[in-house]
Scaffold this active site. Sequence first.
Site, PDB file in Angstrom:
ATOM      1  N   ALA A  73      47.321  60.415 -49.836  1.00 19.68           N
ATOM      2  CA  ALA A  73      48.263  59.710 -48.954  1.00 19.68           C
ATOM      3  C   ALA A  73      49.705  60.021 -49.345  1.00 19.68           C
ATOM      4  CB  ALA A  73      48.008  58.208 -49.037  1.00 19.68           C
ATOM      5  N   CYS A 121      48.585  18.020 -53.271  1.00 15.96           N
ATOM      6  CA  CYS A 121      47.578  16.942 -53.417  1.00 15.96           C
ATOM      7  C   CYS A 121      47.220  16.679 -54.866  1.00 15.96           C
ATOM      8  CB  CYS A 121      46.305  17.312 -52.626  1.00 15.96           C
ATOM      9  SG  CYS A 121      45.328  18.611 -53.396  1.00 15.96           S
ATOM     10  N   TYR A 131      41.260  38.064 -61.166  1.00 16.54           N
ATOM     11  CA  TYR A 131      42.492  38.198 -60.382  1.00 16.54           C
ATOM     12  C   TYR A 131      43.743  38.188 -61.258  1.00 16.54           C
ATOM     13  CZ  TYR A 131      39.787  38.172 -56.168  1.00 16.54           C
ATOM     14  OH  TYR A 131      38.895  38.534 -55.192  1.00 16.54           O
ATOM     15  N   HIS A 136      43.760  40.181 -45.928  1.00 18.10           N
ATOM     16  CA  HIS A 136      42.879  39.701 -47.000  1.00 18.10           C
ATOM     17  C   HIS A 136      43.638  38.875 -48.025  1.00 18.10           C
ATOM     18  CE1 HIS A 136      39.884  43.217 -46.153  1.00 18.10           C
ATOM     19  NE2 HIS A 136      39.852  42.286 -45.218  1.00 18.10           N
ATOM     20  N   GLY A 186      43.820  55.405 -46.185  1.00 12.64           N
ATOM     21  CA  GLY A 186      43.190  55.029 -47.446  1.00 12.64           C
ATOM     22  C   GLY A 186      42.206  53.893 -47.345  1.00 12.64           C
ATOM     23  N   THR A 187      41.398  53.888 -46.277  1.00  6.81           N
ATOM     24  CA  THR A 187      40.354  52.869 -46.211  1.00  6.81           C
ATOM     25  C   THR A 187      39.007  53.528 -45.938  1.00  6.81           C
ATOM     26  OG1 THR A 187      39.597  50.804 -45.169  1.00  6.81           O
ATOM     27  CG2 THR A 187      40.793  52.363 -43.756  1.00  6.81           C
ATOM     28  N   SER A 188      37.980  52.987 -46.590  1.00  5.86           N
ATOM     29  CA  SER A 188      36.629  53.544 -46.435  1.00  5.86           C
ATOM     30  C   SER A 188      35.987  53.090 -45.129  1.00  5.86           C
ATOM     31  CB  SER A 188      35.741  53.074 -47.596  1.00  5.86           C
ATOM     32  OG  SER A 188      35.650  51.644 -47.562  1.00  5.86           O
ATOM     33  N   CYS A 228      43.246  20.912 -50.317  1.00  8.34           N
ATOM     34  CA  CYS A 228      44.028  20.552 -49.110  1.00  8.34           C
ATOM     35  C   CYS A 228      44.479  21.776 -48.316  1.00  8.34           C
ATOM     36  CB  CYS A 228      45.245  19.717 -49.518  1.00  8.34           C
ATOM     37  SG  CYS A 228      46.539  20.656 -50.354  1.00  8.34           S
ATOM     38  N   ASN A 245      42.868  60.187 -45.075  1.00 13.35           N
ATOM     39  CA  ASN A 245      41.969  59.899 -46.196  1.00 13.35           C
ATOM     40  C   ASN A 245      41.701  61.205 -46.929  1.00 13.35           C
ATOM     41  OD1 ASN A 245      39.689  59.030 -47.817  1.00 13.35           O
ATOM     42  ND2 ASN A 245      39.546  57.270 -46.428  1.00 13.35           N
TER      43      ASN A 245
HETATM   44  C1  BV8 Z   1      34.341  37.916 -42.247  1.00 11.38           C
HETATM   45  C2  BV8 Z   1      40.119  40.561 -50.852  1.00 11.38           C
HETATM   46  C3  BV8 Z   1      33.608  36.295 -40.717  1.00 11.38           C
HETATM   47  C4  BV8 Z   1      40.254  40.169 -52.250  1.00 11.38           C
HETATM   48  C5  BV8 Z   1      38.295  41.703 -49.722  1.00 11.38           C
HETATM   49  C6  BV8 Z   1      26.450  41.015 -44.996  1.00 11.38           C
HETATM   50  C7  BV8 Z   1      26.508  39.872 -45.755  1.00 11.38           C
HETATM   51  C8  BV8 Z   1      27.686  39.115 -45.845  1.00 11.38           C
HETATM   52  C9  BV8 Z   1      28.833  39.505 -45.161  1.00 11.38           C
HETATM   53  C10 BV8 Z   1      28.778  40.656 -44.412  1.00 11.38           C
HETATM   54  C11 BV8 Z   1      27.603  41.421 -44.329  1.00 11.38           C
HETATM   55  N1  BV8 Z   1      27.855  42.481 -43.537  1.00 11.38           N
HETATM   56  C12 BV8 Z   1      29.149  42.431 -43.126  1.00 11.38           C
HETATM   57  C13 BV8 Z   1      29.708  41.326 -43.635  1.00 11.38           C
HETATM   58  C14 BV8 Z   1      31.101  40.903 -43.400  1.00 11.38           C
HETATM   59  C15 BV8 Z   1      31.942  41.238 -44.622  1.00 11.38           C
HETATM   60  C16 BV8 Z   1      31.853  42.719 -44.929  1.00 11.38           C
HETATM   61  O1  BV8 Z   1      32.440  43.536 -44.230  1.00 11.38           O
HETATM   62  N2  BV8 Z   1      31.123  43.060 -46.004  1.00 11.38           N
HETATM   63  C17 BV8 Z   1      30.974  44.451 -46.372  1.00 11.38           C
HETATM   64  C18 BV8 Z   1      30.973  44.573 -47.904  1.00 11.38           C
HETATM   65  C19 BV8 Z   1      29.658  44.963 -45.784  1.00 11.38           C
HETATM   66  N3  BV8 Z   1      33.305  40.878 -44.279  1.00 11.38           N
HETATM   67  C20 BV8 Z   1      33.745  39.639 -44.540  1.00 11.38           C
HETATM   68  O2  BV8 Z   1      33.103  38.795 -45.120  1.00 11.38           O
HETATM   69  C21 BV8 Z   1      35.135  39.329 -44.007  1.00 11.38           C
HETATM   70  N4  BV8 Z   1      35.092  38.087 -43.324  1.00 11.38           N
HETATM   71  O3  BV8 Z   1      33.642  38.765 -41.752  1.00 11.38           O
HETATM   72  O4  BV8 Z   1      34.454  36.656 -41.783  1.00 11.38           O
HETATM   73  C22 BV8 Z   1      33.875  34.885 -40.445  1.00 11.38           C
HETATM   74  C23 BV8 Z   1      33.950  34.494 -39.118  1.00 11.38           C
HETATM   75  C24 BV8 Z   1      34.200  33.178 -38.845  1.00 11.38           C
HETATM   76  C25 BV8 Z   1      34.371  32.275 -39.891  1.00 11.38           C
HETATM   77  C26 BV8 Z   1      34.302  32.675 -41.207  1.00 11.38           C
HETATM   78  C27 BV8 Z   1      34.052  33.991 -41.501  1.00 11.38           C
HETATM   79  C28 BV8 Z   1      36.132  39.197 -45.138  1.00 11.38           C
HETATM   80  C29 BV8 Z   1      36.334  40.539 -45.780  1.00 11.38           C
HETATM   81  C30 BV8 Z   1      37.440  40.428 -46.834  1.00 11.38           C
HETATM   82  C31 BV8 Z   1      36.828  40.489 -48.195  1.00 11.38           C
HETATM   83  N5  BV8 Z   1      37.889  40.589 -49.198  1.00 11.38           N
HETATM   84  N6  BV8 Z   1      39.236  41.697 -50.654  1.00 11.38           N
HETATM   85  C32 BV8 Z   1      40.296  41.296 -53.201  1.00 11.38           C
HETATM   86  O5  BV8 Z   1      40.985  42.303 -52.966  1.00 11.38           O
HETATM   87  O6  BV8 Z   1      39.656  41.117 -54.253  1.00 11.38           O
HETATM   88  S1  BV8 Z   1      37.679  43.181 -49.139  1.00 11.38           S
HETATM   89  C33 BV8 Z   1      37.798  44.487 -50.246  1.00 11.38           C
HETATM   90  O7  BV8 Z   1      37.410  45.663 -49.509  1.00 11.38           O
HETATM   91  C34 BV8 Z   1      39.177  44.830 -50.660  1.00 11.38           C
HETATM   92  O8  BV8 Z   1      40.114  43.869 -50.380  1.00 11.38           O
HETATM   93  C35 BV8 Z   1      39.543  46.077 -49.863  1.00 11.38           C
HETATM   94  O9  BV8 Z   1      40.801  45.968 -49.326  1.00 11.38           O
HETATM   95  C36 BV8 Z   1      38.558  46.043 -48.805  1.00 11.38           C
HETATM   96  C37 BV8 Z   1      38.303  47.289 -48.048  1.00 11.38           C
HETATM   97  O10 BV8 Z   1      38.150  48.355 -48.932  1.00 11.38           O
HETATM   98  P1  BV8 Z   1      39.153  49.597 -48.817  1.00 11.38           P
HETATM   99  O11 BV8 Z   1      40.547  49.070 -48.815  1.00 11.38           O
HETATM  100  O12 BV8 Z   1      38.749  50.447 -47.693  1.00 11.38           O
HETATM  101  O13 BV8 Z   1      38.914  50.281 -50.222  1.00 11.38           O
HETATM  102  P2  BV8 Z   1      37.705  51.242 -50.632  1.00 11.38           P
HETATM  103  O14 BV8 Z   1      37.740  51.360 -52.113  1.00 11.38           O
HETATM  104  O15 BV8 Z   1      36.457  50.804 -49.959  1.00 11.38           O
HETATM  105  O16 BV8 Z   1      38.100  52.655 -49.994  1.00 11.38           O
HETATM  106  C38 BV8 Z   1      39.236  53.347 -50.478  1.00 11.38           C
HETATM  107  C39 BV8 Z   1      39.401  54.579 -49.596  1.00 11.38           C
HETATM  108  O17 BV8 Z   1      40.600  55.252 -49.982  1.00 11.38           O
HETATM  109  C40 BV8 Z   1      38.278  55.592 -49.711  1.00 11.38           C
HETATM  110  O18 BV8 Z   1      37.886  55.998 -48.427  1.00 11.38           O
HETATM  111  C41 BV8 Z   1      38.921  56.777 -50.481  1.00 11.38           C
HETATM  112  O19 BV8 Z   1      38.400  58.019 -50.055  1.00 11.38           O
HETATM  113  C42 BV8 Z   1      40.358  56.639 -50.077  1.00 11.38           C
HETATM  114  N7  BV8 Z   1      41.311  57.161 -51.052  1.00 11.38           N
HETATM  115  C43 BV8 Z   1      41.249  57.077 -52.406  1.00 11.38           C
HETATM  116  N8  BV8 Z   1      42.338  57.650 -52.942  1.00 11.38           N
HETATM  117  C44 BV8 Z   1      43.118  58.080 -51.906  1.00 11.38           C
HETATM  118  C45 BV8 Z   1      42.462  57.773 -50.700  1.00 11.38           C
HETATM  119  N9  BV8 Z   1      42.964  58.098 -49.499  1.00 11.38           N
HETATM  120  C46 BV8 Z   1      44.151  58.736 -49.476  1.00 11.38           C
HETATM  121  N10 BV8 Z   1      44.849  59.063 -50.595  1.00 11.38           N
HETATM  122  C47 BV8 Z   1      44.370  58.753 -51.813  1.00 11.38           C
HETATM  123  N11 BV8 Z   1      45.068  59.096 -52.919  1.00 11.38           N
END
Ligand code: BV8
Length: 231
Positions: A217, A137, A56, A107, A173-175, A118, A199
């Site tokens: 975007a 704390c 980070y 996020h 811009g989200t997958s 804490c 996207n």
């Molecule tokens: C929750 C923060 C419940 C820090 C991130 C199996 C096992 C364990 C868990 C799970 C599971 N199945 C599902 C889950 C839930 C899990 C999840 O979804 N997992 C996925 C991987 C399957 N989710 C969670 O755990 C969430 N919490 O469910 O809690 C709960 C309930 C009660 C009590 C407690 C808990 C928490 C999810 C948050 C995780 N943290 N990041 C950090 O950034 O390091 S998520 C991570 O992915 C990133 O933050 C990012 O923001 C996020 C999403 O990705 P995208 O933003 O979409 O980025 P990506 O690269 O994927 O896509 C980019 C897109 O842009 C593409 O489509 C591309 O084509 C496009 N693009 C590229 N260039 C351009 C463009 N578009 C336009 N113009 C361009 N130029």
Amino acid sequence: MRGARRIVILTGAGISAESGISTFRDPDGVWSRYDLNEVATPDGFRRNPELVQAFYNARRSALRKVEPNAAHLALARLESQMDTCIVTQNVDDLHERAGSRDVLHMHGELSGALCGNCGHRWPAGGDISCGDKCPVCKCCRVRPDVVWFGEMPYHTQRIDELVAAADIFAAIGTSGEVSPANSLVFDAADAGARTIEFNLVETIITHAFSEARRGPAGEIVPRWVDELLGY
Ligand code: BV8
């Protein structure tokens, strides 16, 4: 017919790509270089806190070298003239630096620190290290204030309320790979909103949108904002 149009915009890593910030799941993305289980889960932090802090801190310093792009700036222009709220999955501050004020970071934020003991949250300023003390704390369990996999996202109730009242819901811009962010479009459509996906490519949630616009975007979002504002 409701009053002024209410616009809710979900952004993901793709909106920051043209600023030079890596996305996560593109071929050269963050998850091709790091195992998310090692750097973006509570277990990963427990196993190797130094690796996670370094992950980070590197992203924090990379962010200082880049600027918002035309898509961020267009959304700030939209917000200055229409009822707009940005719900972002991104932990960067590019929306704020572009001038957006109503931004919900579901996020968390790279700029924040969180005490694992804490729960106190504060602006981190620079790097975070394992020896840092919580100002409240005094415990040494300081971590980045980001939501890891398996943790509850921030602002879920407010986001659900906004989506339920939206006239327009856009995703930029989200997958659509991460829940619960990827379910918001379904809630918006159920509530009668017009839904638009911006996207480069089709995604696993494209089918849920009433319209899709393809392209960088930085090009297609300013054009959409001009249309909305009647330019
Ligand atoms: C929750 C923060 C419940 C820090 C991130 C199996 C096992 C364990 C868990 C799970 C599971 N199945 C599902 C889950 C839930 C899990 C999840 O979804 N997992 C996925 C991987 C399957 N989710 C969670 O755990 C969430 N919490 O469910 O809690 C709960 C309930 C009660 C009590 C407690 C808990 C928490 C999810 C948050 C995780 N943290 N990041 C950090 O950034 O390091 S998520 C991570 O992915 C990133 O933050 C990012 O923001 C996020 C999403 O990705 P995208 O933003 O979409 O980025 P990506 O690269 O994927 O896509 C980019 C897109 O842009 C593409 O489509 C591309 O084509 C496009 N693009 C590229 N260039 C351009 C463009 N578009 C336009 N113009 C361009 N130029």
